[in-house]
Write a protein that holds these residues in place. Structure first.
Motif, PDB file in Angstrom:
ATOM      1  N   LEU A 188      10.605  17.807   8.628  1.00  0.00           N
ATOM      2  CA  LEU A 188       9.883  16.815   9.413  1.00  0.00           C
ATOM      3  C   LEU A 188       8.394  17.071   9.308  1.00  0.00           C
ATOM      4  N   ARG A 194       6.657  10.809  14.548  1.00  0.00           N
ATOM      5  CA  ARG A 194       8.019  10.632  15.054  1.00  0.00           C
ATOM      6  C   ARG A 194       8.965  11.587  14.340  1.00  0.00           C
ATOM      7  N   SER A 195      10.169  11.150  14.073  1.00  0.00           N
ATOM      8  CA  SER A 195      11.162  12.048  13.470  1.00  0.00           C
ATOM      9  C   SER A 195      11.570  11.577  12.084  1.00  0.00           C
ATOM     10  N   SER A 197      12.430  11.854   8.523  1.00  0.00           N
ATOM     11  CA  SER A 197      12.841  12.972   7.676  1.00  0.00           C
ATOM     12  C   SER A 197      12.188  12.872   6.298  1.00  0.00           C
TER      13      SER A 197
END
Length: 699
Positions: A188, A194-195, A197
């Protein structure tokens, strides 16, 4: 050649632990790789608050084939020994073993060719071993498993040759049913992103994607960015950044994407001493202080935020104003303490020191001040230009600021605040300076005081500490030194040597012990002086002064004047670099060895002066006359501390000593003649030992 990329992403790692952790990770994994037969061409480690990263370059795709050999018993050895060897080596019979000639005769050997494994199959185990061995100053075990780490691990990226490795880290302790953190190829970016990937294939791809997601991986790059932004903002505001490399190094470990913001505070707070303001900003809030062109502290600061903050945007303004509010509250407290503390003179605070325990076995701070005062006044006679009344006042007031509100809030300012309060009360400048600097020097890079009053109080403070803890047996052991006694001893040594102070360290320590009354019964001046000798070796190591020569001079009776001792050591070291010094040292050792061996054989020491009437050879008489002639000139040279002249006097012994050993036999029949020659050898030792204990000289 293939590349290994490893990233350990976790919750925030304390800044002070990051550099050591990345170095340990690199050391452990590289060591495991080399032990497994790999020879990486390069390893690079990185750290941010949320990740440790290691890239290993130049790894082979497969381990090299190896051959393992195990040596067994001799051919013809007992059957049980041979059977045990075969069983341990995994051989079915002796026919499968090789027989080789050795020093002990024909011997069995078990030889096994071990084919190398694919690197992708070997690396997971090496990574797990490194992670399990990684040391942390402090670690935690989160509730659902038994694995210990500095902070909870969230993911492990392990990519080799463009592909994720199989396997992972078992977070469970033995017998627990807990999670398994598998290796992968994703991570990350910054929490602001945010998250999302990020799937990576190699280090270049990894760095590029992290940068796009506001993670600056390299510590040096983050430091340079902070420095550049800080200096630019300061210039725009017409101010200058106060250099603070230690704070910069710490802040680098607090952010992944540094953004420097300018904040301000009210000018009214500038009535508080600048050290207070800087401490509040630096130590408590991690803010950088700013100053005007005149070098005075400005009512502004710089804060390093973690993330992107466009100027004028809401996040930027909120962070800046939020930090201003936090600092305003802290500075308001400091201003209150400053104003309140000024209402009570330092002298009026002294009774409060009786309520503070210095150490359970060493009394209160009030008793400590009494001892410091007496010792400082005694030292004043050895410090030229000292005003005794000022020494008394400085020693009495040195610890008074410990009971002020300001020092209670900011312990780092002890001594410094005492100076300000003393100045406000009209104390002489020398007294105020001594209060501020009596803790110095605190380390090898800390400036050493020069003012006479300060020297007396600083020495008294450190010597009282050393003598007291020596008296109760609380001395440093190994790496443990909870009372910083090594630092205190080095401080004493620097104060003495850098100010050319002349006094007997033994006498001063004995006097200091008298201030402890009954506690002083456990004090050993010999033990403390030995400790000073060890610290002196450390202090002079950087100058190339030999530790054995310090020991050889310190061992002399009553040689505890450090200035004189060091001068003697330097002269001795220079003398021993010459041929004459080395030859005479060899002769000394030869004489000492003969005397020692014969004393052991006789069971009695060699004592007394040789009898001239028993000399049978010219060389005996010549050596004795030379010794007799050297002693008075040697005594004069030592008396005027001309150690070069003293050593030159010893150099005159070389020719008669060489002649004696070339032509005279010591161990002969006739006890009287043998004993007389041993006394002559003993006289060589005793004469040379007036300069230094040459038996302690190495090399």
């Amino acid at each position: 050649m293939p590349e290994l990329l490893l990233e350990l992403r976790s919750e925030e790692i304390p800044a002070r632990m990051q550099r050591r952790a990345m170095e340990d990770l690199e050391r452990l994994l590289r060591g495991g790789l080399e032990k497994a037969g790999f020879a990486p061409s390069a390893t690079r480690a990185f750290s941010t608050p949320r990740r440790l990263t290691l890239v290993v370059e130049g790894l082979a795709a497969r381990q090299a084939d190896t051959r393992e050999e195990r040596k067994g018993p001799k051919v013809g050895a007992p059957e049980k020994a041979v059977a045990g060897f075969l069983r341990a080596a995994g051989l079915a019979s002796v026919e499968e073993a090789e027989v080789r000639e050795t020093e002990k005769g024909p011997t069995y050997f078990a030889v096994k060719d071990v084919p190398g494994r694919d690197s992708a199959a070997v690396l997971p185990g090496l990574i797990v071993e490194a992670l399990q061995a990684l040391p942390w100053p402090k670690s935690m075990r989160w509730s659902e498993n038994g694995f210990r780490w500095v902070r909870p691990l969230r993911s492990i990226l392990a990519v080799f040759d463009g592909h994720p490795l199989t396997g992972g880290l078992d977070l469970a302790s033995s017998g627990q049913d807990a999670g398994f953190l598998g290796f992968g190829d994703s991570t990350l970016g910054h929490p602001q992103c945010r998250s999302q990937s990020l799937q990576v294939k190699d280090f270049a791809d990894y760095v590029g994607q992290l940068t796009a997601k506001r993670v600056m991986l390299d510590r040096e790059e983050r430091a340079a960015s902070i420095q550049e932004q800080a200096e630019s903002l300061a210039r725009e505001a017409g101010l200058r950044l106060r250099p603070d490399p230690d704070l910069l190094d710490e802040v680098v470990g607090l952010v992944e994407w540094p953004t420097v913001l300018l904040g301000r505070f009210e000018e009214a707070f500038l009535e508080v001493p600048p050290e207070v303001l800087v401490t509040a900003m630096r130590n408590h809030q991690k803010y950088f202080a700013l100053e005007g062109r005149d070098g005075k502290l400005a009512p502004a600061f710089l804060v390093v935020a973690d993330g992107e903050a466009p100027v004028g945007g809401p996040w930027h303004d909120n962070v800046a104003s939020g930090n201003e509010r936090v600092l305003r509250a802290r500075l308001s407290d400091a201003q209150f303490f400053w104003q309140q503390d000024l209402k009570t003179p330092l002298s009026a605070r002294l009774p409060q020191l009786s309520d503070i325990v210095f150490h359970a076995k060493l009394g209160s701070l009030s008793q400590r001040v009494d001892r410091m005062e007496a010792l400082a006044l005694g030292l004043a006679a050895s410090v030229p230009g000292t005003d005794h009344d000022q020494v008394r006042a400085a020693a009495r007031l040195a610890k008074a600021d410990l009971v002020t509100g300001m020092v209670g809030e900011f312990p780092e300012l002890q001594g410094i605040m005492g100076r300000y309060y003393a100045e406000a009360e009209g104390e002489p400048a020398a007294v105020a300076t001594a209060i501020a600097e009596h803790y110095a020097p605190k380390g090898p890079d800390d400036p050493c005081p020069r003012e006479p009053v300060t020297l007396c109080v600083a020495l008294a403070e450190k010597l009282d500490t050393l003598v007291g803890f020596w008296a109760i047996g609380e001395t440093p052991t190994g790496s443990k030194d909870p009372f910083a006694l090594r630092r205190a001893a080095l401080g004493v040594i620097r104060l003495i040597l850098e100010n050319d102070l002349r006094f007997s360290l033994n006498e001063v320590c004995t006097t200091a012990a008298g201030g402890y009354r009954d506690t002083a019964q456990g004090f050993s001046a010999t033990s403390l002086l030995s400790f000073f000798a060890d610290r002196l070796k450390v202090a002079l190591r950087g100058e190339g002064v030999r530790h054995d020569l310090i020991a050889a001079v310190f061992a002399l009776e009553q040689e505890d004047d450090l200035v004189r001792l060091v001068a003697r050591v330097r002269a001795l070291q220079e003398w021993l670099t010459g041929e004459a010094g080395q030859n005479l040292l060899t002769a000394y050792r030869r004489a000492a060895n003969i005397v020692r061996i014969e004393e052991k054989k006789d069971g009695a020491p060699v004592e007394g002066a040789p009898d001239q009437h028993l000399f049978e050879q010219h060389e005996e008489q010549a050596l004795w006359l030379t010794l007799e002639g050297v002693r008075p000139t040697l005594a004069l040279a030592l008396g005027r501390e001309d150690f070069v002249a003293a050593l030159n006097d010893l150099a005159g012994l070389r020719a008669p000593v060489d002649a004696f050993f070339d032509n005279v036999t010591v161990n002969i029949e006739g006890l009287g003649l043998r004993a007389n020659r041993l006394r002559l050898l003993k006289a060589i030792q005793e004469t040379m030992d007036r300069v230094a204990r040459f038996d302690l000289v190495e090399g």
